[in-house]
Structures are given as C-alpha cells and as structure tokens.
Design an enzyme around this catalytic site. Structure first.
Site, PDB file in Angstrom:
ATOM      1  N   GLY A   1       0.829  -1.189   0.000  1.00 48.40           N
ATOM      2  CA  GLY A   1       0.000   0.000   0.000  1.00 48.40           C
ATOM      3  C   GLY A   1       0.861   1.235   0.000  1.00 48.40           C
TER       4      GLY A   1
ATOM      5  CD  GLU B   1       2.106  -9.639   0.535  1.00 51.22           C
ATOM      6  OE1 GLU B   1       1.188  -8.927   0.077  1.00 51.22           O
ATOM      7  OE2 GLU B   1       1.919 -10.772   0.952  1.00 51.22           O
TER       8      GLU B   1
ATOM      9  N   GLY C   1       5.020  -3.649  -4.234  1.00 49.51           N
ATOM     10  CA  GLY C   1       5.206  -3.774  -5.682  1.00 49.51           C
ATOM     11  C   GLY C   1       5.655  -2.421  -6.196  1.00 49.51           C
TER      12      GLY C   1
ATOM     13  CB  CYS D   1      -9.540   2.783 -32.612  1.00 47.09           C
ATOM     14  SG  CYS D   1      -8.726   3.467 -34.050  1.00 47.09           S
ATOM     15  CD  GLU D   2     -11.647   1.769 -26.428  1.00 54.65           C
ATOM     16  OE1 GLU D   2     -12.574   2.386 -25.886  1.00 54.65           O
ATOM     17  OE2 GLU D   2     -11.781   0.725 -27.056  1.00 54.65           O
TER      18      GLU D   2
ATOM     19  CE1 TYR E   1       0.388  -4.018  -9.879  1.00 56.27           C
ATOM     20  CE2 TYR E   1       1.187  -1.964  -8.933  1.00 56.27           C
ATOM     21  CZ  TYR E   1       0.838  -3.287  -8.792  1.00 56.27           C
ATOM     22  OH  TYR E   1       0.955  -3.887  -7.565  1.00 56.27           O
TER      23      TYR E   1
HETATM   24  C1  PLP Z   1      -0.821  -6.008  -5.583  1.00 60.33           C
HETATM   25  C2  PLP Z   1      -0.458  -6.562  -4.272  1.00 60.33           C
HETATM   26  C3  PLP Z   1       0.595  -6.001  -3.537  1.00 60.33           C
HETATM   27  C4  PLP Z   1       1.401  -4.808  -3.998  1.00 60.33           C
HETATM   28  O1  PLP Z   1       0.740  -3.611  -3.956  1.00 60.33           O
HETATM   29  P1  PLP Z   1       1.515  -2.256  -4.316  1.00 60.33           P
HETATM   30  O2  PLP Z   1       0.554  -1.182  -4.131  1.00 60.33           O
HETATM   31  O3  PLP Z   1       1.996  -2.394  -5.739  1.00 60.33           O
HETATM   32  O4  PLP Z   1       2.693  -2.149  -3.419  1.00 60.33           O
HETATM   33  C5  PLP Z   1       0.924  -6.602  -2.340  1.00 60.33           C
HETATM   34  N1  PLP Z   1       0.251  -7.679  -1.881  1.00 60.33           N
HETATM   35  C6  PLP Z   1      -0.764  -8.239  -2.566  1.00 60.33           C
HETATM   36  C7  PLP Z   1      -1.448  -9.424  -2.012  1.00 60.33           C
HETATM   37  C8  PLP Z   1      -1.145  -7.696  -3.780  1.00 60.33           C
HETATM   38  O5  PLP Z   1      -2.176  -8.250  -4.439  1.00 60.33           O
END
Ligand code: PLP
Length: 415
Positions: A232, A273, A275, A342-343, A370
C-alpha cells in the site's frame, strides 16, 4: 550494447549516464526501460527504516514480472509474493526456492492450490470454504497463512482498495470464529496471518491501525512464524505528492511490532509485499510523437503507444509525469497527450510541456509498476521491448513483439 561514458546523476534524460534517446536509437520506441539501481535503493531504504526487527520483503511480482527483474530481486535478497501459479513458476524459473515465495491467490480453482502446495510455496488463503477444504485435505501437515480483511478503508482509488467490508479480498474479521473452529477441528498449522488493504495510501496511522487489528487476531493462534502486512506504500507520481514516510513507518512499526512480539511470547518475522514502491520509480516508458494535431479546442500530441502499453491513466486516473526529452529547453505549451488506440486513450489533459514536434521522444516517468505487466495486444498492436539498466549497462530483457506473436495461437479456418 550501450554503456555509459560519463558519471552523472539520474535526471529526466538519462539513467546511470545512459541517454534515453540513445536507447531509442538502439532499441526503437515505444520502449520500457528500468533502472536497477533505483530498485535496490528503494529496497535498502525500506529495510533500513526498521530496527531490531526480522523484516522480510516479498516483492509483489504482478507489478513487473519480467524474469530478469525477478532474478535481480533474488540477487539483492528480496523474496516474492505471487498471485497466480504462472507467476510462481516464473519465480521458480528465476532461481527462487518455492519456500521463499508467498502465494496469495483470489478466487482461484482449488486444484491450482493443490498444485502450488506440491511445488512448495507458502500458501495464503482468503476464503472460509478454502480453509475448510485445506483442513480436510492436508490437516496440519502443511503450514498455512490466511488473508484477513480488517474492514479498513484505504487506497488511492476505489479500484485499488481491498480492505473494506465490501471487498472480495480476505476473510472478514467478523467471521474469524469460523476459522478458529476449522483450525481446531483439523489441527491446521497456522504459520502466518496476512493483510493487504489496498494500494497507494500514505497515511502511517492506517498501517498502525491495521497492525493493531492484526495483533489482536494473532493472539488467537499459538504457532505463528510471521505477520505479513502486505503493501500500500504510496510513491510520488507528481511533484508535491505525499509519499508514505518510510522512516516514520519503520520507526513506529518497529516499536509496535516489538511490543506485540513480547506479548505474544516469541519474536516473529515481519513481512511486507511492496510492488509499486520497489519498481514504480525505476521505470520509464519511451514513446515517439507521431503527430501534433491542432483542433479548435485543443492541441494534441499523438504518440506511437496507447492504453495497450500503459493503462494506468485510463484505468485508475493516475498521473504520470510526461517529458519531452528531445526539446529540453523548449517553450512551455499546453497539450493533451494521447495514444494511437481507437479508444479515448488520454495520458494527460491540458498538460504543460515543452514545445513538441513530430518525432520528438516523450518519456513517461514512474512507469515501472503496472506498466508492461498490464499491457495487452488490443488493436492487434505489438508490445514494446524492455531494457534493464544495470551497472551502467543497458540489457535487453524482452524483445519487441512481432506480428507472429499476435498470430501465434490463432487458428486459421479456410471457408
Ligand atoms: C498487488 C499486491 C501487492 C502490492 O501492492 P503495491 O501497491 O503495488 O505495493 C501486495 N500484496 C498483494 C497481495 C497484492 O495483491
């Protein structure tokens, strides 16, 4: 291969001393480029913020899943979080021991879960029927983690909130009695509890509030090894954006987690976790201006890319900084930046940019997370190549697609 000749700081036009325009000359456009140094420095910043805590980082693979990026994550000591068996298999192919990989699926077939267990990944289940199936099938032979929905509203956009009461994700904290019954009935070995309340929220108090909920739940399980707080973390997409203050998060969570461990009677591992936090800043999407189109209302910059390559602006209304690196000193003008699909695929409305001509190279910043991983072949368009810049060298990590890739699985019927 392109290598850097000068030692200069990153800015809009270069990565580790390599000019982005040179990369376009070598690999063409559109092109995704990632800066490995940026990933490592984000990682170090994150773990450096925690004190006296067994912190483990599981990179959320879905943000950017190129196998060479995963290999790099492994090299610098980061584990993985995956959401599909395909991601799990790519992680294993990248050299991970399945045990280092957390598998967090949503609404998959139970058969996939059985396959994942056979491969040996850490399993995170997010529904009561599956906890029951798991208990019936495996009893206490395999450690389990469950995903909890704490009923906390958090996330930058309604499409990326996952911890509120209407969300499909997790097992509601109001239904945990059923889980406790199943754990007792089948002797389930509950090794971890997990929460991920959504993406893109900066408020430390939300993390701390969710942590308190998790500590309360944790006291009901005797043999936990870890608590996984998901992600998050908010990163800055535009100037003035408030990022998650990682130092503050680290110092406050280190204290609250230590207090919890003391109460629990054992020092557990603390997992995150991220991303976006790890890869967003590292990535750039480079495109070429195909046309400058003046209409009675607006001046458009048309690009040789579109929502098929970067869907975030249209999907999440996200903001990406967009820079014309071919005319760095150009006069400022207002443009709407649009794609070739085309959108209505608008990247930015009425954005102030340096004066742009046909053929100029346009850079989207913060395109690492993403971006490619959500790309598609819509309009039968091929997807871009990907380049990783590592130790001052540009390395091609995915070839540009060709028409053959689009036709590969199509079956021609002659009528
Ligand atoms: C997508 C996801 C994340 C990563 O979220 P970010 O906002 O990209 O840091 C972590 N844990 C789970 C289970 C997810 O589905």
């Amino acid at each position: 291969m392109i290598t850097n000749t000068l030692q200069v700081q990153n800015n809009d036009t270069e990565i580790q001393g390599i000019q982005l325009t040179e990369l376009v000359k070598e690999y063409g456009s559109p092109l995704y480029v990632y800066d490995a140094e940026s990933i490592e420095s984000q990682y170090k910043k994150l773990i450096g913020a925690f004190h006296n805590t067994n912190i483990r980082i599981k990179y959320a693979t879905k943000a950017l899943s190129n196998i060479s990026v995963l290999k790099y994550m492994k090299k610098i000591g980061i584990g993985l979080d995956v959401v599909s068996i395909e991601e799990l298999k790519i992680g294993i192919k990248a050299g991970y021991d399945a045990k280092e990989i957390m598998y967090t699926p949503s609404c998959v077939d139970f058969q996939e879960i059985e396959e994942v267990i056979a491969l040996g990944a850490t399993l995170n289940i997010d529904s009561i029927p599956f906890v029951e199936k798991f208990g019936k099938t495996y009893g206490g032979t395999i450690p389990l983690c469950i995903r909890i929905n704490p009923h906390v509203e958090a996330g930058g956009n309604h499409k990326i909130k996952t911890g509120h009461i209407e969300s499909k994700f997790g097992i509601s904290i109001d239904q945990l009695d059923q889980v406790y019954d199943l754990v007792n009935k089948f002797g389930i070995d509950m090794a971890g509890i997990h929460v991920h309340t959504g993406s893109d929220f900066g408020d430390i108090d939300v993390f701390l509030k969710v942590a308190e909920v998790m500590y309360g739940v944790a006291m009901n399980f005797k043999n936990l090894k870890f608590l996984d707080f998901g992600s998050g973390f908010k990163v800055s997409y535009k100037q003035g954006d408030k990022e998650t203050n990682i130092e503050e998060l680290g110092s406050k969570m280190s204290v609250s987690f230590a207090n919890f461990c003391q109460k629990y009677g054992k020092k557990l591992d603390l997992w995150f976790e991220p991303g976006k936090y790890l890869v967003s800043k590292s990535g750039y999407l480079l495109a070429t201006a195909t046309v400058i189109k003046q209409t009675p209302a607006t001046t458009f910059i048309g690009l040789n890319t579109g929502l098929n390559h970067l869907i975030r602006p249209m999907m999440y209304e996200s903001y990406h900084e967009i820079v014309n690196i071919s005319n760095p000193d150009g006069e400022k003008k207002k443009y709407s930046v649009v794609g070739y699909i085309c959108e209505t695929d608008t990247f930015a409305w009425e954005r102030e940019m340096n004066e742009t001509k046909e053929g100029d190279i346009i850079v989207f910043k913060n395109a690492g997370a993403y971006g490619f991983s959500m790309s598609s072949n819509y309009n039968s368009r091929i997807r871009p190549a990907e380049v990783l810049v590592h130790k001052g060298k540009a390395i091609l990590i995915r070839k540009r697609e060709t028409l053959d890739d689009i036709l590969k699985n199509q079956i021609e019927v002659n009528f």
